[in-house]
Design an enzyme around this catalytic site. Structure first.
Site, mmCIF file in Angstrom:
data_model
loop_
_atom_site.group_PDB
_atom_site.id
_atom_site.type_symbol
_atom_site.label_atom_id
_atom_site.label_comp_id
_atom_site.label_asym_id
_atom_site.label_seq_id
_atom_site.Cartn_x
_atom_site.Cartn_y
_atom_site.Cartn_z
ATOM 1 N N LYS A 138 0.459 -0.924 -0.105
ATOM 2 C CA LYS A 138 -0.465 0.299 0.220
ATOM 3 C C LYS A 138 0.875 0.744 0.026
ATOM 4 O O LYS A 138 0.717 2.613 -0.854
ATOM 5 C CB LYS A 138 -1.491 0.065 1.215
ATOM 6 C CG LYS A 138 -2.336 -0.555 0.922
ATOM 7 C CD LYS A 138 -2.577 -0.662 2.499
ATOM 8 C CE LYS A 138 -3.586 -2.258 2.247
ATOM 9 N NZ LYS A 138 -4.363 -2.663 3.818
ATOM 10 N N GLN B 239 -4.216 -0.951 9.499
ATOM 11 C CA GLN B 239 -4.338 -2.670 9.068
ATOM 12 C C GLN B 239 -5.185 -3.212 10.129
ATOM 13 O O GLN B 239 -5.105 -3.535 11.161
ATOM 14 C CB GLN B 239 -2.824 -3.093 8.923
ATOM 15 C CG GLN B 239 -3.101 -4.188 7.642
ATOM 16 C CD GLN B 239 -3.530 -4.630 6.666
ATOM 17 O OE1 GLN B 239 -3.620 -3.543 5.576
ATOM 18 N NE2 GLN B 239 -3.871 -5.853 5.826
ATOM 19 N N ASP C 31 -11.009 3.443 4.786
ATOM 20 C CA ASP C 31 -11.263 1.622 4.857
ATOM 21 C C ASP C 31 -12.712 1.365 5.331
ATOM 22 O O ASP C 31 -13.749 0.607 4.335
ATOM 23 C CB ASP C 31 -10.695 1.309 6.175
ATOM 24 C CG ASP C 31 -9.591 0.326 5.973
ATOM 25 O OD1 ASP C 31 -9.323 -0.364 4.579
ATOM 26 O OD2 ASP C 31 -8.757 -0.027 6.544
HETATM 27 N N1 GUN Z 1 -7.054 -6.767 6.606
HETATM 28 C C1 GUN Z 1 -7.592 -7.218 5.566
HETATM 29 N N2 GUN Z 1 -8.008 -6.647 4.104
HETATM 30 C C2 GUN Z 1 -7.891 -5.613 4.848
HETATM 31 C C3 GUN Z 1 -8.719 -4.201 4.391
HETATM 32 O O1 GUN Z 1 -8.806 -3.674 3.288
HETATM 33 N N3 GUN Z 1 -8.257 -3.048 5.450
HETATM 34 C C4 GUN Z 1 -7.682 -2.997 6.672
HETATM 35 N N4 GUN Z 1 -7.786 -1.563 7.949
HETATM 36 N N5 GUN Z 1 -7.009 -4.248 7.374
HETATM 37 C C5 GUN Z 1 -7.150 -5.021 6.413
#
Ligand code: GUN
Length: 292
Positions: free
Chosen positions: A51, A95, A118
């Site tokens: 990311k 995350q 998110d």
């Molecule tokens: N863990 C797995 N997918 C995601 C996501 O889209 N966002 C976040 N913050 N954590 C994740």
């Protein structure tokens, strides 16, 4: 059978982001994203790194905070409060999953909903249910919907079966598919680990979204001839023949399912790149909306 290339559609989304970023920079603003990782889960670490890298490639301002597994709830709340108050940051992502001692729901509620790229904050969950376009939709289901639209898969009137009921994928995916408009208007069934006779239900599906988190779970017997299958799974399974010692497989047993499909996404190269692309798109949107 059509292979739906997430990598290709992601490139399109990122090109759209680039145009948005250029317009924002012309107004003197650079969209900024903060990605926070607590602990050292290897898969989470890999996601956070990719990311951060994608942000930099696009010319976004990126802050990556890697905090130790011993970080307390209060310390994490303090980090979120700082990012909420930072005008250079338009998007915040913590995350998931965090270590067990962290109350994830409380952390999510502490994020400014206007920076919640998110789409996990209750305000954004409500906006999705209300079909309010100012809200943020979770990146993975948003990416799945975009794949269906780009591949020309008609969702209107189709029976879509979502397998999985997580807050990150299953629930928002169901809401997107039942919403009005392109990529929506579907008849949606949500199946999960407690569903009785799952195969009987998935065999009725025109579109299957597999988000169970179990490697190669969806077999040929689950799929009717001519169905469209979107595989959200990214599972690490042991592969002693490979350099890393593991390989990535989806939630769908691709080799036996693909021949029955009208279209299917591969793993890797399917939903994965779309999730990151939609995160970039949500960050650009957060920046645009912050300017009013
Ligand atoms: N863990 C797995 N997918 C995601 C996501 O889209 N966002 C976040 N913050 N954590 C994740």
């Amino acid at each position: 059978m059509t292979l739906i290339s997430g990598s290709q559609v992601a490139e399109k989304v990122l090109a759209e982001c680039q145009r948005g970023i250029a317009a924002l920079k012309a107004r003197g603003v650079t969209p900024g994203l903060a990605v926070v990782l607590v602990g050292d889960d290897p898969a989470s670490r890999a996601y956070v790194r990719s990311k951060d890298k994608k942000c930099r490639d696009l010319g976004l301002y990126s802050v990556k905070l890697e905090l130790p597994a011993t970080t307390t709830q209060q310390e994490l709340l303090d980090v979120v409060a700082k990012l909420n108050a930072d005008p250079a940051i338009h998007g915040i992502l913590v995350q998931s999953p965090p270590p067990k001692h962290i109350d994830e729901a409380a952390i999510v509620r502490a994020i400014d909903p206007a920076k919640d790229v998110d789409g996990f904050h209750p305000v954004n969950v409500a906006k999705l249910a209300l079909e309010d376009p100012t809200g943020f939709v979770p990146c993975t289901p948003l990416g799945c919907q975009r794949l269906l639209i780009d591949a020309g898969i008609e969702t209107k009137g189709a029976h879509a079966v979502v397998i999985g009921r997580s807050m990150i994928v299953g629930k928002p995916m169901a809401m997107l598919l039942m919403a009005k408009g392109p990529g929506g208007d579907a008849t949606v069934t949500v199946a999960h680990s407690r569903t009785r006779d799952l195969a009987a239900i998935t065999r009725e599906a025109d579109i299957i979204i597999a988000a169970i988190g179990r490697p190669s779970f969806v077999k040929a017997e689950h799929v009717k001839q001519g169905a469209v299958v979107i595989d959200v799974g990214i599972n690490r399974v042991e592969d002693l023949g490979s350099e890393k010692g593991y390989k990535l497989v989806g939630d769908v047993a691709f080799d036996e399912v693909a021949p029955k499909c009208r279209a299917i996404t591969p793993v890797p190269g399917g939903v994965g790149p779309m999730t990151i692309a939609m995160l970039m798109a949500n960050t650009v949107k957060a920046c645009q909306q912050s300017l009013g």
